[in-house]
Design an enzyme around this catalytic site. Structure first.
Site, short mmCIF file in Angstrom:
data_model
loop_
_atom_site.label_atom_id
_atom_site.label_comp_id
_atom_site.label_asym_id
_atom_site.label_seq_id
_atom_site.Cartn_x
_atom_site.Cartn_y
_atom_site.Cartn_z
N SER A 217 164.30 3.35 -1.81
CA SER A 217 165.65 2.97 -2.87
C SER A 217 165.20 3.41 -4.27
CB SER A 217 166.13 1.59 -3.06
OG SER A 217 167.63 1.46 -3.42
N ASP A 333 173.35 4.19 6.07
CA ASP A 333 173.07 3.52 4.74
C ASP A 333 174.19 3.65 4.04
OD1 ASP A 333 172.28 2.88 2.37
OD2 ASP A 333 170.26 4.09 2.71
N HIS A 364 170.13 0.83 5.07
CA HIS A 364 169.47 1.07 3.91
C HIS A 364 168.17 0.86 4.21
CE1 HIS A 364 168.80 2.06 -0.10
NE2 HIS A 364 168.19 0.74 -0.60
#
Length: 614
Positions: A217, A333, A364
């Site tokens: 991320s 995601d 994710h």
């Protein structure tokens, strides 16, 4: 002579064990490689003997306004042999804004989405972060994975977070230059310091000058950000679900659109969420970054792409990049959507960089299998010629497989895929048809916007005027979609502004049941009809005037099983992602001029064989 011979033999017997013992005591611990992968070395496994220390690296910027260059907080974990035996090792480096804690989720933290399009929302609540951690430790992530395999693991807090000076900018230049400075220190080009404001220098004498970065991320974003500086010594990166453009994260084709799971989040919310740095500097940072730069640039009114967003889009900074890229992402995601990795992967290929991509079918996060990561870092950090650059370019986890067992493909999208154009036949308020045969003079169909219905409920409904849906015949064979679907919608709106949402789904809906597919959402996308000509300039929609809106859905690689139908659903406000204007806006769709192009392995022939449409 005989006595002399006996004496010589006696001395040989006496000395030999001493030589052997001395040889054993001077044998040094070194990395071990098998089949092109770094192996766990027992001598590196004892965590109690690892050397851990903290320092600060000075950058080339001052973003907190104190007239002094900002210093980044860095922590190092390395095998003790880097001291006792003079061993030098490569670096696995992770940087993050999250290590020191984040703001609490409170009512009003996110922007209110319940208002008319083109109007400002009421001001949201600003929340302060309370830094966690009683001593200057940064993170233990990745240490147990890489230190035993012959690496040094380095962490740093990004600007304005933890004990790093400066201000968060959420994609600004300082978030690229900060990790660059740390890499410059690891390569011996600039000094480190033992304290945040002192002059006692710290050298990375244990570094080979070969650095790899990874992270998930935002942490993966920073790995990419560092690579775009072209800094020498950053040999390879493995970003996992990275946000590669803050515009694409908070907007979509001109539309104000939230990341999945965080309705109402915008870039200033994320700024508040991560700002865990020096409390005495927060007022200055807030006034200059959040309340000036972000407030003036983020534009929640039009959603247009502008210089503010362009400066936070890493595809615009790719030219200096030279690090080898192994990209990782999930096709489902809906937070950092799969386009983020795909667009950078395509740009890296165009530049001739060594790159591979790994996609799984989940949400994710999700790193590549350890084998892939190990081979990547072994090749580019330890410089072991394991041939990884000649491996398959794409690794796709198939629907029933574990993430550790991806299928190798020559490339992504699948080279055997080609576009199949599907046309609409009427059926509202029920279900119309998708066909490869264009029709003429079919007229129009209407839908009425109502944010109170979720996309999932609209897809399952047999009859509703809040969406239009068009489906293929039931598949008699599997259909493999690989690539980026493209949709063109010819529409008019009863109001000057409207949301436009498009889902590609598989039916019948099987959510919550045993199924070979991950879920019924194949892919989706969103757009602002006001940006039908350009994402940089909106124009109000004239009542009853038709506009052609063309845009990409999210990239995908999925096998739709026989017995299913593929459905194209068109609706307006998406309850989980878009703003919520008052219900009632009517969108009218021109059936003849609305199409979807699906990248199907085997092309038109494969699709026709699957639906017996000959």
């Amino acid at each position: 002579m005989k006595n002399l011979t006996k004496l010589t033999f006696f001395l040989f017997i006496l000395i030999t064990p001493l030589v052997s013992i001395n040889a054993q005591s001077t044998e040094k611990s070194v990395p071990i490689f098998e089949n092109g992968e770094a192996q766990i070395v027992p001598a590196f496994e004892d965590s109690e003997k690892w050397i851990r220390h903290d320092l600060w690296v000075e950058t080339e910027f001052d973003t907190d306004g104190d007239g002094k260059l900002d210093r980044m907080h860095v922590s190092v974990t390395r095998p003790y042999q880097t001291d006792s035996e003079g061993l030098k090792l490569p670096i696995v480096y992770v940087s993050s804004p999250y290590f020191a804690g984040t703001a609490p989720f409170v009512d009003g933290l996110f922007w209110d989405v319940k208002h008319e399009l083109g109007q400002a929302a009421k001001e949201r609540v600003h929340v302060e972060v309370v830094r966690i951690g009683e001593r200057p430790i940064i993170s233990d992530s990745h240490i147990k994975t890489w230190v035993p395999r012959g690496y040094i693991v380095v962490h740093s807090s990004s600007p304005g977070t933890g004990l790093s000076q400066g201000s968060p900018t959420v994609g600004g230049d300082n978030e690229s230059l900060a990790p660059k400075a740390v890499i410059d220190w690891l390569c011996g080009r600039i000094p480190g310091y033992s304290s945040i404001d002192g002059n006692e220098k710290v050298e990375a004498f244990w570094s080979t000058g070969k650095v790899g970065m990874t992270g998930t991320s935002y942490n993966g974003t920073i790995a990419l950000a560092a690579a775009t500086t072209g800094v020498d010594g950053l040999e390879a990166i493995i970003p996992i679900a990275p946000n590669t453009s803050y515009y694409h994260y908070y907007r979509s084709n001109g539309l104000v659109r939230s990341p999945g799971g965080y309705l109402g989040e915008d870039i200033d919310v994320l700024y508040d969420f991560i700002h865990s740095g020096d409390e005495s500097k927060r007022a200055y940072n807030n006034a200059n970054v959040r309340d000036k730069e972000m407030k003036n640039g983020m534009d929640r009114i039009t959603g247009d792409y502008n210089d503010f967003w362009a400066g936070r889009d890493y595809i615009n900074d790719m030219k200096p990049m030279k690090a080898a890229l192994l990209m990782s992402h999930g096709f489902n995601d809906w937070n950092v959507m799969p386009e983020h990795s795909y667009r950078i992967y395509e740009a890296a290929k165009a530049q001739g960089l060594v790159c591979q991509i790994y996609y799984h079918q989940n949400g994710h996060g999700g790193p590549p299998p350890m084998k892939l990561m190990n081979r990547w870092f072994t090749r580019y950090l330890h410089q072991v010629e394991n041939g990884v650059e000649n491996d398959a370019k794409a690794w796709i986890v198939r629907e029933n497989d574990k993430r550790e067992n991806p299928t190798a493909y020559k490339e992504y999208p699948n080279p055997a895929a080609s576009e199949v154009t599907l046309y609409l036949n009427p059926g509202a308020p029920g279900r119309g048809n998708l066909t490869t045969k264009p029709q003429k003079d079919q007229g129009t169909e209407k839908l009425v916007d109502n944010y109170s219905f979720t996309g999932a409920s609209l897809a399952q409904a047999e009859f509703t005027n809040h969406r239009l849906i068009y489906v293929t015949p039931t598949l008699l064979k599997d259909v493999h979609i690989s690539g980026v679907p493209k949709v063109t919608v010819m529409l008019s709106s009863s109001k000057p502004a409207a949301n436009l949402s498009v889902w590609l789904v598989s039916l019948p809906w099987t959510e919550g049941q045993e199924s070979k597919i991950t879920d019924n959402i194949i892919t989706r996308g969103w757009a602002d009809p006001q940006n039908h000509q350009s994402i940089t300039k909106s124009e109000l929609l004239a009542p009853d005037k038709f506009y052609k809106v063309s845009f990409n859905l999210m990239p995908d690689d999925q096998v739709i099983l026989k017995g299913q139908q593929i459905g194209l659903m068109i609706f307006s406000s998406d309850k989980e992602f878009t703003l919520w204007p008052s219900p009632g806006t009517e969108l009218t769709i021109d059936l003849d001029a609305t199409t979807i192009n699906l990248p199907i392995v085997g092309g038109v022939e494969a699709f026709n064989n699957a639906v017996e449409e000959n």
